[in-house]
Design an enzyme around this catalytic site. Structure first.
Site, PDB file in Angstrom:
ATOM      1  N   LEU A  58       0.841  -1.296  -0.065  1.00  0.00           N
ATOM      2  CA  LEU A  58       0.086   0.260   0.131  1.00  0.00           C
ATOM      3  C   LEU A  58       0.977   1.063   0.018  1.00  0.00           C
ATOM      4  CD1 LEU A  58      -2.453  -1.448   2.465  1.00  0.00           C
ATOM      5  CD2 LEU A  58      -2.562  -1.451   0.318  1.00  0.00           C
ATOM      6  N   HIS A  59       0.665   2.124  -0.751  1.00  0.00           N
ATOM      7  CA  HIS A  59       0.887   3.656  -0.901  1.00  0.00           C
ATOM      8  C   HIS A  59       0.528   4.559  -0.449  1.00  0.00           C
ATOM      9  CE1 HIS A  59       0.255   3.913  -4.867  1.00  0.00           C
ATOM     10  NE2 HIS A  59       0.111   2.523  -5.154  1.00  0.00           N
ATOM     11  N   SER A  60       0.876   5.447  -0.692  1.00  0.00           N
ATOM     12  CA  SER A  60       0.546   7.180   0.141  1.00  0.00           C
ATOM     13  C   SER A  60       0.154   8.233  -1.470  1.00  0.00           C
ATOM     14  CB  SER A  60       0.730   7.839   1.486  1.00  0.00           C
ATOM     15  OG  SER A  60       2.421   8.104  -0.208  1.00  0.00           O
ATOM     16  N   GLY A 116      -3.587   3.383  -8.098  1.00  0.00           N
ATOM     17  CA  GLY A 116      -2.568   3.176  -8.004  1.00  0.00           C
ATOM     18  C   GLY A 116      -2.648   1.432  -7.831  1.00  0.00           C
TER      19      GLY A 116
END
Length: 121
Positions: free
Chosen positions: A43-45, A83
């Site tokens: 997971l990324h921002s 994303g």
């Protein structure tokens, strides 16, 4: 000087990421991923895709860099909207699935929360 096409930061590693890593693949998703998917994902921002990704660009995770060898038809669209893409470290010159980004066949280092992911040209 290299031009940055995409950049983000790992915020969480799903519990099952290691199993995919052993098979030479990673799945990314913005940190609003549905819970049933989050377990399998990095997971990324942020989600800032500035230009379409092309073969020959370089993806860097943490300190390690990989040449991009194939870009699935849906990679750019999926990355900018969700994303969400699959990274395959197998050196393929043709992506099996539309959401797959293929990278050179090279081993992956251990991933950590806070590692930067970027794509440069």
């Amino acid at each position: 000087m290299a031009e940055i096409i995409y950049t983000t930061e790992i915020t969480k590693l799903g519990d099952s990421v290691g199993e995919f890593l052993e098979q030479g693949m990673l799945i990314t998703f913005k940190d609003n991923a549905p819970a049933e998917l989050a377990e399998y994902c990095i997971l990324h921002s942020e989600n800032n895709l500035r230009q379409d990704i092309q073969v020959g660009d370089t993806l860097t995770i943490g300190e390690e860099s990989y040449k991009i060898t194939a870009v699935g038809d849906a990679v750019n669209k999926n990355l900018s909207s969700l994303g969400h893409i699959t990274l395959r470290f197998d050196g393929s010159t043709e992506a099996e699935l539309p959401g797959t980004l293929c990278l050179e066949d090279k081993s992956l280092n251990e991933l950590h929360v806070g590692d930067k992911i970027k794509i440069e040209r």
